[in-house]
Design a protein around this motif. Structure first.
Motif, PDB file in Angstrom:
ATOM      1  N   THR A  81       0.815  -0.987   0.121  1.00  0.00           N
ATOM      2  CA  THR A  81      -0.072  -0.097   0.047  1.00  0.00           C
ATOM      3  C   THR A  81       1.110   1.302  -0.110  1.00  0.00           C
ATOM      4  O   THR A  81       2.071   1.223   0.435  1.00  0.00           O
ATOM      5  CB  THR A  81      -0.827   0.006   1.207  1.00  0.00           C
ATOM      6  OG1 THR A  81      -0.040   0.226   2.424  1.00  0.00           O
ATOM      7  CG2 THR A  81      -1.813  -1.247   1.318  1.00  0.00           C
ATOM      8  N   SER A 130      -1.458  -6.515   0.949  1.00  0.00           N
ATOM      9  CA  SER A 130      -2.638  -5.972   0.490  1.00  0.00           C
ATOM     10  C   SER A 130      -3.305  -6.488  -0.659  1.00  0.00           C
ATOM     11  O   SER A 130      -2.854  -6.215  -1.744  1.00  0.00           O
ATOM     12  CB  SER A 130      -2.415  -4.446   0.658  1.00  0.00           C
ATOM     13  OG  SER A 130      -3.770  -3.465   0.130  1.00  0.00           O
ATOM     14  N   ALA A 131      -4.401  -7.257  -0.472  1.00  0.00           N
ATOM     15  CA  ALA A 131      -5.142  -7.414  -1.635  1.00  0.00           C
ATOM     16  C   ALA A 131      -5.701  -6.526  -2.356  1.00  0.00           C
ATOM     17  O   ALA A 131      -5.851  -6.537  -3.520  1.00  0.00           O
ATOM     18  CB  ALA A 131      -6.394  -8.651  -1.315  1.00  0.00           C
ATOM     19  N   TYR A 132      -6.345  -5.394  -1.636  1.00  0.00           N
ATOM     20  CA  TYR A 132      -6.671  -4.263  -2.260  1.00  0.00           C
ATOM     21  C   TYR A 132      -5.793  -3.552  -3.062  1.00  0.00           C
ATOM     22  O   TYR A 132      -6.019  -3.137  -4.025  1.00  0.00           O
ATOM     23  CB  TYR A 132      -7.225  -3.447  -1.119  1.00  0.00           C
ATOM     24  CG  TYR A 132      -7.618  -2.019  -1.655  1.00  0.00           C
ATOM     25  CD1 TYR A 132      -8.794  -1.760  -2.120  1.00  0.00           C
ATOM     26  CD2 TYR A 132      -6.796  -0.785  -1.525  1.00  0.00           C
ATOM     27  CE1 TYR A 132      -9.312  -0.382  -2.640  1.00  0.00           C
ATOM     28  CE2 TYR A 132      -7.172   0.252  -1.942  1.00  0.00           C
ATOM     29  CZ  TYR A 132      -8.417   0.548  -2.375  1.00  0.00           C
ATOM     30  OH  TYR A 132      -8.860   1.905  -2.885  1.00  0.00           O
ATOM     31  N   ALA A 133      -4.467  -3.486  -2.638  1.00  0.00           N
ATOM     32  CA  ALA A 133      -3.589  -2.645  -3.479  1.00  0.00           C
ATOM     33  C   ALA A 133      -3.204  -3.626  -4.736  1.00  0.00           C
ATOM     34  O   ALA A 133      -3.200  -2.989  -5.962  1.00  0.00           O
ATOM     35  CB  ALA A 133      -2.114  -2.531  -2.760  1.00  0.00           C
ATOM     36  N   ARG A 134      -3.136  -4.755  -4.631  1.00  0.00           N
ATOM     37  CA  ARG A 134      -3.086  -5.722  -5.797  1.00  0.00           C
ATOM     38  C   ARG A 134      -4.087  -5.590  -6.899  1.00  0.00           C
ATOM     39  O   ARG A 134      -4.086  -5.341  -8.115  1.00  0.00           O
ATOM     40  CB  ARG A 134      -2.956  -7.308  -5.282  1.00  0.00           C
ATOM     41  CG  ARG A 134      -1.317  -7.460  -4.915  1.00  0.00           C
ATOM     42  CD  ARG A 134      -1.222  -8.826  -4.835  1.00  0.00           C
ATOM     43  NE  ARG A 134      -2.161  -9.545  -4.028  1.00  0.00           N
ATOM     44  CZ  ARG A 134      -2.017  -9.852  -2.824  1.00  0.00           C
ATOM     45  NH1 ARG A 134      -0.944  -9.417  -2.041  1.00  0.00           N
ATOM     46  NH2 ARG A 134      -2.825 -10.454  -1.942  1.00  0.00           N
ATOM     47  N   ASN A 135      -5.533  -5.635  -6.239  1.00  0.00           N
ATOM     48  CA  ASN A 135      -6.472  -5.569  -7.170  1.00  0.00           C
ATOM     49  C   ASN A 135      -6.704  -4.248  -7.737  1.00  0.00           C
ATOM     50  O   ASN A 135      -7.098  -4.070  -9.176  1.00  0.00           O
ATOM     51  CB  ASN A 135      -7.752  -5.903  -6.376  1.00  0.00           C
ATOM     52  CG  ASN A 135      -8.031  -6.979  -6.007  1.00  0.00           C
ATOM     53  OD1 ASN A 135      -7.360  -8.150  -6.516  1.00  0.00           O
ATOM     54  ND2 ASN A 135      -8.402  -7.452  -4.781  1.00  0.00           N
ATOM     55  N   ARG A 136      -6.414  -3.186  -7.151  1.00  0.00           N
ATOM     56  CA  ARG A 136      -6.507  -1.729  -7.759  1.00  0.00           C
ATOM     57  C   ARG A 136      -5.437  -1.679  -8.648  1.00  0.00           C
ATOM     58  O   ARG A 136      -5.736  -0.917  -9.774  1.00  0.00           O
ATOM     59  CB  ARG A 136      -6.250  -0.754  -6.477  1.00  0.00           C
ATOM     60  CG  ARG A 136      -6.295   0.853  -7.063  1.00  0.00           C
ATOM     61  CD  ARG A 136      -5.889   1.767  -5.918  1.00  0.00           C
ATOM     62  NE  ARG A 136      -4.652   1.522  -5.411  1.00  0.00           N
ATOM     63  CZ  ARG A 136      -4.036   2.212  -4.272  1.00  0.00           C
ATOM     64  NH1 ARG A 136      -4.763   2.991  -3.761  1.00  0.00           N
ATOM     65  NH2 ARG A 136      -3.221   1.737  -3.970  1.00  0.00           N
ATOM     66  N   ARG A 139      -6.366  -3.453 -11.795  1.00  0.00           N
ATOM     67  CA  ARG A 139      -7.422  -2.645 -12.647  1.00  0.00           C
ATOM     68  C   ARG A 139      -7.040  -1.644 -13.492  1.00  0.00           C
ATOM     69  O   ARG A 139      -7.322  -1.105 -14.324  1.00  0.00           O
ATOM     70  CB  ARG A 139      -8.535  -2.167 -11.555  1.00  0.00           C
ATOM     71  CG  ARG A 139      -9.505  -3.216 -10.929  1.00  0.00           C
ATOM     72  CD  ARG A 139     -10.690  -2.276 -10.416  1.00  0.00           C
ATOM     73  NE  ARG A 139     -10.423  -1.497  -9.389  1.00  0.00           N
ATOM     74  CZ  ARG A 139     -10.204  -1.925  -7.853  1.00  0.00           C
ATOM     75  NH1 ARG A 139     -10.491  -3.081  -7.411  1.00  0.00           N
ATOM     76  NH2 ARG A 139      -9.995  -1.038  -7.023  1.00  0.00           N
TER      77      ARG A 139
END
Length: 215
Positions: A81, A130-136, A139
């Motif tokens: 992140t 961070s899965a959120y950072a990878r997914n963002r 995208r």
């Protein structure tokens, strides 16, 4: 209670907390593996602002930020992140790192480039959590460190092979999607033409039957 002594149930307090020592508190938190407290984050942010002002007064060189942007995005692509990267940079604010990773500015200070390069070299082979950072990052189409050539990452004209392949696959996918839509449109047009033809044939039959009955 003396500073540096753990209180119950409060968090650990450090000698540098609430002191004008800039990033020292955030750096101490990072080394101890504890979340930075708000006073340390505020002090680090203030120190960073003073650092930028000092750079301006000293006439530090402004350079292209494309390599810095690519490195930050690559770290995000493997799960780091912007807040964690900022902590590794010595307590930089999350917003500051996010701005560097965006395309809002084409230039940054040379010392910023060197600091980000050091963090990148240290973290690029270690996946973040961070899965959120990878997914963002996925995208946004940001590439991971292994997609970049370390000797070419600063070159604005350099396009990594993976990016070329992604662009080609995307173009191919778009072409296939257009072809599929075109085939569906032709199929609908053929069905409509067949229905019109059947309607006209039935209408002619009725007219023929009516003429024969009248005769």
């Amino acid at each position: 209670m003396p500073r540096g002594v753990k209180s119950e149930p409060g968090p650990m307090r450090y000698d540098v907390c609430r002191s004008p020592r800039g990033r020292a508190g955030a750096e101490r938190h990072r080394k101890d593996g504890t979340p930075s407290c708000q006073p340390c984050r505020d002090a680090a942010s203030k120190a960073h602002q003073l650092y930028k002002l000092r750079c301006m007064r000293q006439g530090e060189q402004l350079v292209s930020s494309i390599g810095t942007r690519r490195r930050l995005r690559a770290l995000a692509a493997i799960g780091w992140t912007f807040g964690e990267i900022g902590t590794e940079l010595g307590g930089w604010n999350h917003t500051t790192v996010q701005k560097l990773a965006s395309e809002r500015s084409d230039q940054c200070w040379l010392s910023t480039v060197q600091a980000v390069r050091g963090v990148y070299d240290r973290l690029s082979m270690t996946p973040g959590c961070s899965a959120y950072a990878r997914n963002r990052a996925a995208r946004q189409g940001w590439l991971p460190p292994l997609a970049w050539d370390d000797e070419m990452i600063e070159d604005p004209d350099y396009v990594p092979l993976e990016q070329v392949m992604r662009d080609w696959e995307q173009a191919l996918t778009e072409d296939r999607a257009w072809e599929a839509r075109h085939k569906k449109r032709l199929a609908r047009q053929r069905k409509a033409a067949e229905r019109d033809s059947e309607f006209l044939a039935r209408q002619r039959e009725r007219e023929q039957t009516a003429r024969e009955s009248a005769a």
